[in-house]
Design a protein around this motif. Structure first.
Motif, short mmCIF file in Angstrom:
data_model
loop_
_atom_site.label_atom_id
_atom_site.label_comp_id
_atom_site.label_asym_id
_atom_site.label_seq_id
_atom_site.Cartn_x
_atom_site.Cartn_y
_atom_site.Cartn_z
N SER A 163 13.75 -45.24 8.52
CA SER A 163 14.42 -43.95 8.72
C SER A 163 14.21 -43.41 10.14
N ALA A 164 13.04 -43.69 10.72
CA ALA A 164 12.76 -43.21 12.08
C ALA A 164 13.69 -43.88 13.09
N GLN A 165 13.95 -45.16 12.91
CA GLN A 165 14.85 -45.87 13.82
C GLN A 165 16.28 -45.36 13.67
N MET A 166 16.69 -45.11 12.45
CA MET A 166 18.04 -44.58 12.22
C MET A 166 18.18 -43.18 12.82
N LEU A 167 17.13 -42.39 12.70
CA LEU A 167 17.16 -41.04 13.28
C LEU A 167 17.33 -41.12 14.80
N LEU A 168 16.67 -42.07 15.42
CA LEU A 168 16.75 -42.21 16.86
C LEU A 168 18.14 -42.62 17.32
N ARG A 169 18.83 -43.42 16.53
CA ARG A 169 20.17 -43.86 16.93
C ARG A 169 21.28 -43.05 16.25
N PHE A 170 20.93 -41.96 15.61
CA PHE A 170 21.93 -41.18 14.87
C PHE A 170 23.00 -40.60 15.79
N ARG A 171 22.59 -40.20 17.00
CA ARG A 171 23.58 -39.61 17.91
C ARG A 171 24.60 -40.66 18.39
N ALA B 140 11.14 -38.76 3.95
CA ALA B 140 12.14 -37.75 3.56
C ALA B 140 12.47 -36.84 4.75
N GLY B 141 11.45 -36.48 5.51
CA GLY B 141 11.67 -35.61 6.67
C GLY B 141 12.60 -36.23 7.69
N ASN B 142 12.45 -37.52 7.94
CA ASN B 142 13.37 -38.22 8.86
C ASN B 142 14.80 -38.16 8.36
N ILE B 143 14.96 -38.36 7.07
CA ILE B 143 16.30 -38.34 6.47
C ILE B 143 16.88 -36.93 6.53
N PHE B 144 16.06 -35.93 6.25
CA PHE B 144 16.52 -34.54 6.31
C PHE B 144 16.95 -34.18 7.74
N SER B 145 16.24 -34.71 8.73
CA SER B 145 16.61 -34.45 10.12
C SER B 145 17.99 -35.01 10.45
N MET B 146 18.29 -36.19 9.90
CA MET B 146 19.63 -36.76 10.11
C MET B 146 20.70 -35.86 9.49
N ILE B 147 20.41 -35.36 8.32
CA ILE B 147 21.36 -34.46 7.64
C ILE B 147 21.60 -33.21 8.48
N GLU B 148 20.51 -32.66 9.01
CA GLU B 148 20.63 -31.43 9.81
C GLU B 148 21.41 -31.67 11.11
N LEU B 149 21.22 -32.84 11.71
CA LEU B 149 21.99 -33.20 12.90
C LEU B 149 23.48 -33.31 12.56
N ALA C 82 16.26 -33.32 -4.72
CA ALA C 82 15.91 -31.90 -4.69
C ALA C 82 16.41 -31.24 -3.41
N TYR C 83 16.27 -31.94 -2.29
CA TYR C 83 16.76 -31.39 -1.01
C TYR C 83 18.27 -31.23 -1.06
N ALA C 84 18.95 -32.23 -1.59
CA ALA C 84 20.41 -32.19 -1.65
C ALA C 84 20.89 -30.99 -2.48
N LYS C 85 20.21 -30.77 -3.58
CA LYS C 85 20.60 -29.64 -4.45
C LYS C 85 20.37 -28.31 -3.74
N GLU C 86 19.23 -28.19 -3.09
CA GLU C 86 18.87 -26.93 -2.43
C GLU C 86 19.76 -26.64 -1.23
N ASN C 87 20.22 -27.70 -0.55
CA ASN C 87 20.97 -27.52 0.69
C ASN C 87 22.46 -27.84 0.56
N LYS C 88 22.91 -27.93 -0.70
CA LYS C 88 24.33 -28.15 -0.99
C LYS C 88 24.88 -29.40 -0.28
N VAL C 89 24.14 -30.50 -0.44
CA VAL C 89 24.53 -31.80 0.08
C VAL C 89 24.87 -32.70 -1.10
N LEU C 90 25.91 -33.49 -0.97
CA LEU C 90 26.31 -34.37 -2.06
C LEU C 90 25.33 -35.55 -2.18
#
Length: 340
Positions: free
Chosen positions: A196-204, A237-246, A286-294
């Protein structure tokens, strides 16, 4: 070329016993075989899991490579104790005996030089282990650089969707490519082995700059396998949440995919992933439900009674086969249709 190099090395080993062959023709082949087998066993690290080296072939032998390590197979030992290696190598440390003794490396008269004992440690050949400085492309940003540059800006009508993930995403095009062929606006940006960390780095570069309408994020199993070292489920999970927020910050709709079931990892046999995958999926859901993500649940229809991947859906304990992708495709298509 690589095979020819290895054959040349074997031929060289054979020549070293030529003198003995003239005196003892009957036992020569047996002796050569025994010597070579013993030498190869002692140098097992330099032969298993290697790839062809990108460096120019030297006049004293050849190179093999494995990740950030180069093995210099030295058949013609330098009498002056100076082994000239390819200057393009970014050497961190060179070793004799696979780490027992550090060897000094310096630039001498424009030649990258490893200082070795004047007498060859091994009569057949000596392998020098060269640890390279890790490349800066830790996230493999170059993998899709050319493809991204060639990808045209989407039209207003185009519903571009990017799939970012690991080998399960990466292999999708190879093992069930008709899905992407039928949907040319779907862009696969999976890379085998990634965390997940590598994906986060190349997300942009691999997602945001492609200007998609939506992204499917599939990550986590390689983190659990420990591909880049130990990491907690919360950090994954935090790395994945960061991708969602980006994605959200760039007006890209998100489909968050569950981690597929897995009972074991062939490349990391000490890890027992089944329960950790369940726990990670709970955090994602749980994150998806709280943040209205599918949230896209691949897990439930693909899990067996032992919390692993159903045998008929996988080509191993982790990766889907064609039947597995047949399960996944209508699920992800339904999710795409829903958010777009």
């Amino acid at each position: 070329m690589f095979k020819k190099t290895i054959l040349l090395a074997v031929f060289t080993v054979g020549n070293l016993t030529a003198g003995y062959a003239q005196e003892n023709p009957v036992n020569t082949k047996k002796l050569e075989s025994e010597q070579h087998a013993k030498w190869k066993k002692a140098n097992d690290e330099a032969f298993n899991g290697i790839s062809e080296s990108p460096f120019e072939k030297p006049n004293w032998g050849h190179y093999t490579k494995k990740d950030d390590v180069v093995y210099a197979h030295v058949f013609d030992w330098p009498n002056d104790g100076r082994l000239i290696i390819d200057r393009e190598m970014k050497v961190r440390t060179a070793y004799l005996n696979y780490g027992e003794k550090k060897l000094k490396t310096e630039l001498v008269d424009g030649n990258l030089t490893v200082f070795v004992p004047e007498e060859a440690p091994n009569k057949i050949a000596t392998v020098i282990k060269i640890q390279l400085t890790p490349t800066e492309d830790w996230a493999n940003l170059k993998r899709y650089r050319k493809a991204n540059a060639q990808l045209k800006v989407p039209t207003k009508q185009e519903q571009r969707v990017v799939f970012i993930g690991n080998s399960i995403t990466d292999n999708w095009t190879r093992d069930h490519g008709q899905f992407f062929e039928a949907n040319p606006s779907y862009v696969n940006r999976g890379i085998s082995g990634q965390t997940s960390a590598q994906m986060l780095l190349r997300f942009r570069p691999d997602v945001i700059e492609l200007k998609p309408k939506a992204v499917i994020i599939s990550a986590g199993t390689n983190d659990i396998a420990g591909n880049r070292g130990a990491i907690s489920l919360e950090r994954i999970a935090g790395n994945i949440f960061s991708m969602i927020e980006l994605a959200k910050a760039n007006n890209i709709k998100v489909i968050l995919a569950s981690v597929l079931p897995a009972s074991s990892y062939s490349w990391s046999p000490s890890v027992e992933p089944a329960d950790k995958i369940i726990q990670l999926n709970e955090l994602l859901k749980a994150y998806a439900k709280e943040n209205k993500v599918l949230y896209l649940d691949y897990y439930s229809p693909m899990v067996n009674e032992n919390k692993g991947l159903k045998k008929d859906l996988g080509r191993d304990t982790v990766h889907p086969n064609a039947a597995g992708y047949d399960i996944m495709e209508p699920l992800v298509q339904g999710a795409i249709d829903k958010i777009l």
